[in-house]
Design an enzyme around this catalytic site. Structure first.
Site, mmCIF file in Angstrom:
data_model
loop_
_atom_site.group_PDB
_atom_site.id
_atom_site.type_symbol
_atom_site.label_atom_id
_atom_site.label_comp_id
_atom_site.label_asym_id
_atom_site.label_seq_id
_atom_site.Cartn_x
_atom_site.Cartn_y
_atom_site.Cartn_z
ATOM 1 N N ASP A 55 33.212 49.562 43.541
ATOM 2 C CA ASP A 55 34.541 48.957 43.441
ATOM 3 C C ASP A 55 35.571 49.888 42.802
ATOM 4 O O ASP A 55 36.499 49.435 42.136
ATOM 5 C CB ASP A 55 34.483 47.622 42.657
ATOM 6 C CG ASP A 55 33.542 46.635 43.308
ATOM 7 O OD1 ASP A 55 33.441 46.652 44.547
ATOM 8 O OD2 ASP A 55 32.912 45.839 42.582
ATOM 9 N N LYS A 111 37.372 52.790 46.765
ATOM 10 C CA LYS A 111 37.032 53.751 47.824
ATOM 11 C C LYS A 111 37.742 53.383 49.119
ATOM 12 O O LYS A 111 38.195 54.246 49.868
ATOM 13 C CB LYS A 111 35.507 53.754 48.076
ATOM 14 C CG LYS A 111 34.680 54.134 46.876
ATOM 15 C CD LYS A 111 33.204 53.984 47.135
ATOM 16 C CE LYS A 111 32.732 52.555 47.282
ATOM 17 N NZ LYS A 111 32.824 51.718 46.076
ATOM 18 N N GLY A 160 32.173 45.625 49.438
ATOM 19 C CA GLY A 160 33.417 44.912 49.703
ATOM 20 C C GLY A 160 34.549 45.889 49.497
ATOM 21 O O GLY A 160 34.793 46.324 48.376
ATOM 22 N N HIS A 161 35.179 46.319 50.582
ATOM 23 C CA HIS A 161 36.226 47.332 50.506
ATOM 24 C C HIS A 161 37.551 46.715 50.940
ATOM 25 O O HIS A 161 37.675 46.258 52.077
ATOM 26 C CB HIS A 161 35.875 48.527 51.407
ATOM 27 C CG HIS A 161 34.570 49.180 51.038
ATOM 28 N ND1 HIS A 161 33.966 50.132 51.803
ATOM 29 C CD2 HIS A 161 33.762 49.012 49.965
ATOM 30 C CE1 HIS A 161 32.839 50.516 51.225
ATOM 31 N NE2 HIS A 161 32.688 49.841 50.115
ATOM 32 N N GLN A 180 28.951 51.199 47.630
ATOM 33 C CA GLN A 180 28.496 51.113 46.239
ATOM 34 C C GLN A 180 29.011 52.322 45.438
ATOM 35 O O GLN A 180 29.933 52.987 45.869
ATOM 36 C CB GLN A 180 26.963 51.008 46.141
ATOM 37 C CG GLN A 180 26.409 49.655 46.585
ATOM 38 C CD GLN A 180 26.298 49.495 48.087
ATOM 39 O OE1 GLN A 180 25.647 50.288 48.757
ATOM 40 N NE2 GLN A 180 26.907 48.481 48.631
HETATM 41 P P1 GDP Z 1 35.798 49.608 46.845
HETATM 42 O O1 GDP Z 1 34.606 48.726 46.958
HETATM 43 O O2 GDP Z 1 35.506 50.858 46.095
HETATM 44 O O3 GDP Z 1 36.472 49.883 48.147
HETATM 45 O O4 GDP Z 1 36.844 48.824 45.940
HETATM 46 P P2 GDP Z 1 37.252 47.273 46.079
HETATM 47 O O5 GDP Z 1 38.094 47.108 47.303
HETATM 48 O O6 GDP Z 1 36.049 46.399 45.952
HETATM 49 O O7 GDP Z 1 38.057 47.051 44.749
HETATM 50 C C1 GDP Z 1 39.245 47.736 44.469
HETATM 51 C C2 GDP Z 1 40.390 46.698 44.350
HETATM 52 O O8 GDP Z 1 41.513 47.300 43.745
HETATM 53 C C3 GDP Z 1 40.881 46.184 45.687
HETATM 54 O O9 GDP Z 1 41.271 44.838 45.535
HETATM 55 C C4 GDP Z 1 42.099 47.055 45.973
HETATM 56 O O10 GDP Z 1 43.065 46.416 46.810
HETATM 57 C C5 GDP Z 1 42.649 47.239 44.602
HETATM 58 N N1 GDP Z 1 43.330 48.510 44.363
HETATM 59 C C6 GDP Z 1 43.130 49.712 44.937
HETATM 60 N N2 GDP Z 1 43.875 50.665 44.348
HETATM 61 C C7 GDP Z 1 44.565 50.035 43.381
HETATM 62 C C8 GDP Z 1 45.499 50.481 42.382
HETATM 63 O O11 GDP Z 1 45.807 51.645 42.254
HETATM 64 N N3 GDP Z 1 46.005 49.526 41.547
HETATM 65 C C9 GDP Z 1 45.675 48.221 41.630
HETATM 66 N N4 GDP Z 1 46.241 47.374 40.768
HETATM 67 N N5 GDP Z 1 44.785 47.766 42.535
HETATM 68 C C10 GDP Z 1 44.235 48.668 43.381
HETATM 69 P P1 IMO Z 2 31.221 48.442 46.923
HETATM 70 O O1 IMO Z 2 30.915 49.250 48.158
HETATM 71 C C1 IMO Z 2 29.879 46.795 43.127
HETATM 72 C C2 IMO Z 2 25.648 45.692 42.820
HETATM 73 C C3 IMO Z 2 25.317 44.225 42.686
HETATM 74 C C4 IMO Z 2 24.067 44.309 41.843
HETATM 75 C C5 IMO Z 2 23.377 45.551 42.399
HETATM 76 C C6 IMO Z 2 22.306 45.257 43.430
HETATM 77 O O2 IMO Z 2 32.183 47.339 47.133
HETATM 78 O O3 IMO Z 2 31.584 49.353 45.792
HETATM 79 P P2 IMO Z 2 22.365 44.453 45.966
HETATM 80 O O4 IMO Z 2 22.921 43.201 46.584
HETATM 81 O O5 IMO Z 2 22.974 45.706 46.504
HETATM 82 O O6 IMO Z 2 20.881 44.502 45.984
HETATM 83 O O7 IMO Z 2 22.787 44.354 44.414
HETATM 84 O O8 IMO Z 2 24.387 46.329 42.988
HETATM 85 N N1 IMO Z 2 26.480 46.049 44.003
HETATM 86 C C7 IMO Z 2 27.777 46.372 43.921
HETATM 87 N N2 IMO Z 2 28.612 46.395 42.867
HETATM 88 N N3 IMO Z 2 30.302 47.206 44.337
HETATM 89 C C8 IMO Z 2 29.469 47.213 45.394
HETATM 90 O O9 IMO Z 2 29.816 47.721 46.597
HETATM 91 C C9 IMO Z 2 28.140 46.755 45.222
HETATM 92 N N4 IMO Z 2 27.077 46.618 46.050
HETATM 93 C C10 IMO Z 2 26.073 46.200 45.280
HETATM 94 O O10 IMO Z 2 26.352 43.524 42.015
HETATM 95 O O11 IMO Z 2 24.387 44.566 40.502
HETATM 96 MG MG MG Z 3 34.011 46.795 46.446
#
Ligand code: GDP
Ligand code: IMO
Ligand code: MG
Length: 430
Positions: A13, A16, A40-41, A229
């Site tokens: 999270d 990416k 979850g991206h 991840q």
């Molecule tokens: P990922 O799994 O690495 O792709 O990250 P996620 O999408 O799960 O979580 C990142 C969250 O931060 C998402 O809701 C993005 O829309 C949000 N986001 C990304 N860049 C920024 C930023 O610079 N500032 C803020 N406030 N939110 C951001």
């Molecule tokens: P993105 O791509 C954050 C965490 C779960 C748990 C551990 C194992 O959005 O960054 P699993 O279901 O993979 O066996 O769970 O890994 N986890 C993540 N945490 N971002 C993710 O993906 C994750 N994918 C798995 O919360 O601790």
């Molecule tokens: Mg994510």
């Protein structure tokens, strides 16, 4: 044949998805090589927001071929649901999305196995419940693994499921041992009919993706690998056992796509300006106070997949330096910097203390990390809202100082600073 990889350097999270989306403009292929719908991206374009889980982030761009590599585990209903949602939202998805015939298939018994295991007090990892771990177990165990290509052969698939499902039912019943509520067991024929229905819809997307990528690289196409991840969730190098079941470091590219690692010449490490973690496991800089709550609220730190509140803490530079080395990162991007506005001071962890001794390296065992106390360096905060900053000079001096210090501590250039979820809220530092 230069290719690029975007990889998270914390516990996932790191945003990416935003970086992959920006880079996708200049790439013809975006490739997932690990994980599945546990990811979850989120991508934000103005007032439009997309949440991708199993599908590569490149799927939002019709000019990009999005590849689900053999290292990914695929839950067919989720694949179809995500494709359906995109189409409903006006994003065309067709031949631009391909899935490896060697990727493994997640069945509902995998999710049930995970549910039963997570119900055990001692077995809890805090997984996403998407069947990821049990599916990878079956892949490596070989006897019960089913690959996407097998979905295309009805007689074969029925035979396989008739062999596998009764064993799974016995295992589940024994494993639950009467302690798990409403245990589900499965019917091989029904499951086969259900999955043949999915197979008919997924068929046009299934191909030999290793060959496709070899040909693409040979033809000089730009290929972008999107790690799911984060590095600390890597099954080999992360905080085991509180990790996911795949190699989320770029090391997973070779095995998870068939593309040799020497093809990857640029590795971008994505770093959140603070730390978050979902699920169980050590997190030395975790903030269990008002500051943590404030960052969680402003950063909207709730899991995209499960909705769980993310654990929040100060940035851990010691850890990021370690994961940057594991990933072979050439540069880092600092994300969500805007979230830290208004905090009087900011802390960065630069070392740990364990049993009264200073530790300057990342302890390789989670049970040791659990006992580490962070040693912090304190920097002054800033009050200005950063969300309208677009160039380095727009950043207040203390925000710039914080970013520069991260780069110094990690030992890599900071190429991008992100100050909001939208594509435009991005500062190129070079
Ligand atoms: P990922 O799994 O690495 O792709 O990250 P996620 O999408 O799960 O979580 C990142 C969250 O931060 C998402 O809701 C993005 O829309 C949000 N986001 C990304 N860049 C920024 C930023 O610079 N500032 C803020 N406030 N939110 C951001
Ligand atoms: P993105 O791509 C954050 C965490 C779960 C748990 C551990 C194992 O959005 O960054 P699993 O279901 O993979 O066996 O769970 O890994 N986890 C993540 N945490 N971002 C993710 O993906 C994750 N994918 C798995 O919360 O601790
Ligand atoms: Mg994510």
């Amino acid at each position: 044949m230069p290719a690029t990889c975007v990889v998270g350097l914390q516990w996932g999270d790191e945003a990416k998805g935003k970086i992959v989306d920006l880079l996708a403009d200049s790439h013809q292929f975006v490739v997932r090589f690990n994980g599945g719908a546990n990811a979850g991206h989120t991508v934000v374009w103005g007032d439009r927001k997309f949440a991708l889980s199993l599908l590569p982030t490149g799927v939002l761009k019709p000019h990009v071929t999005s590849v689900i590599g053999n290292g990914v585990v695929v839950y067919p209903p989720r694949f179809l649901e995500e494709v359906g949602k995109l189409r409903d939202g006006g994003v065309p998805v067709g031949a631009n999305l391909v899935v490896s015939d060697h990727a493994h298939v997640i069945f509902p018994y995998h999710m049930e196995e995970e549910r039963v295991a997570e119900a055990e007090a001692d077995g809890k990892i805090g997984t996403t419940g998407r069947g990821i771990g049990p599916c990878y177990q079956d892949k490596v165990g070989r006897r019960y693994g089913v690959r996407v290509g097998e979905l295309l052969h009805p007689t074969h698939l029925r035979e396989r499921l008739k062999q596998i499902v009764p064993v799974k039912n016995r295992l589940l019943t024994a494993f639950a041992n009467g302690h798990t509520d409403a245990l589900k067991t499965f019917d091989a024929n029904k499951l086969c009919d259900e999955y043949l229905g999915y197979a008919d819809q997924i068929r046009p997307h299934i191909t030999d993706t290793a060959r496709l990528l070899h040909d693409a690289l040979k033809a000089g196409k730009q290929v972008l690998f999107e790690a799911a991840q984060g590095s600390l969730l890597d099954v080999d190098h992360g905080t085991y056992p509180y990790v996911t079941s795949s190699n989320s470091l770029p090391a997973g590219i070779w095995s998870g796509t068939g593309v040799p690692s020497r093809a990857v010449t640029r590795i971008i490490g994505v770093v959140k300006a603070y730390t978050t973690r979902v699920g169980r496991g050590p997190c030395p800089t975790e903030l269990l106070d008002d500051t943590g709550d404030r960052i969680r609220k402003i950063g909207r730190e709730f899991g995209t997949v499960t909705g769980r509140p993310r654990r929040v803490g100060w940035l851990d530079a010691l850890t990021v330096k370690y994961t940057a080395a594991l990933a072979g990162a050439d540069e880092i991007t600092v994300m969500l910097l805007d979230v830290l506005s208004g905090l009087p001071e900011l802390k960065i962890c630069t070392a740990y203390e364990l049993d009264g001794q200073r530790v300057d390296h990342f302890p390789s065992d989670a049970f040791q990390l659990e006992r580490c106390q962070p040693v912090y360096e304190t920097l002054p905060g800033w009050t200005e809202d950063l969300t309208a900053c677009r160039k380095p000079a727009d950043l207040p001096a203390n925000a710039r100082r914080y970013v520069d210090r991260i780069g110094e501590l990690v030992g890599l250039p900071v190429s991008v600073v992100s100050v909001g979820p939208d594509r435009d809220q991005t500062i190129l530092m070079k």
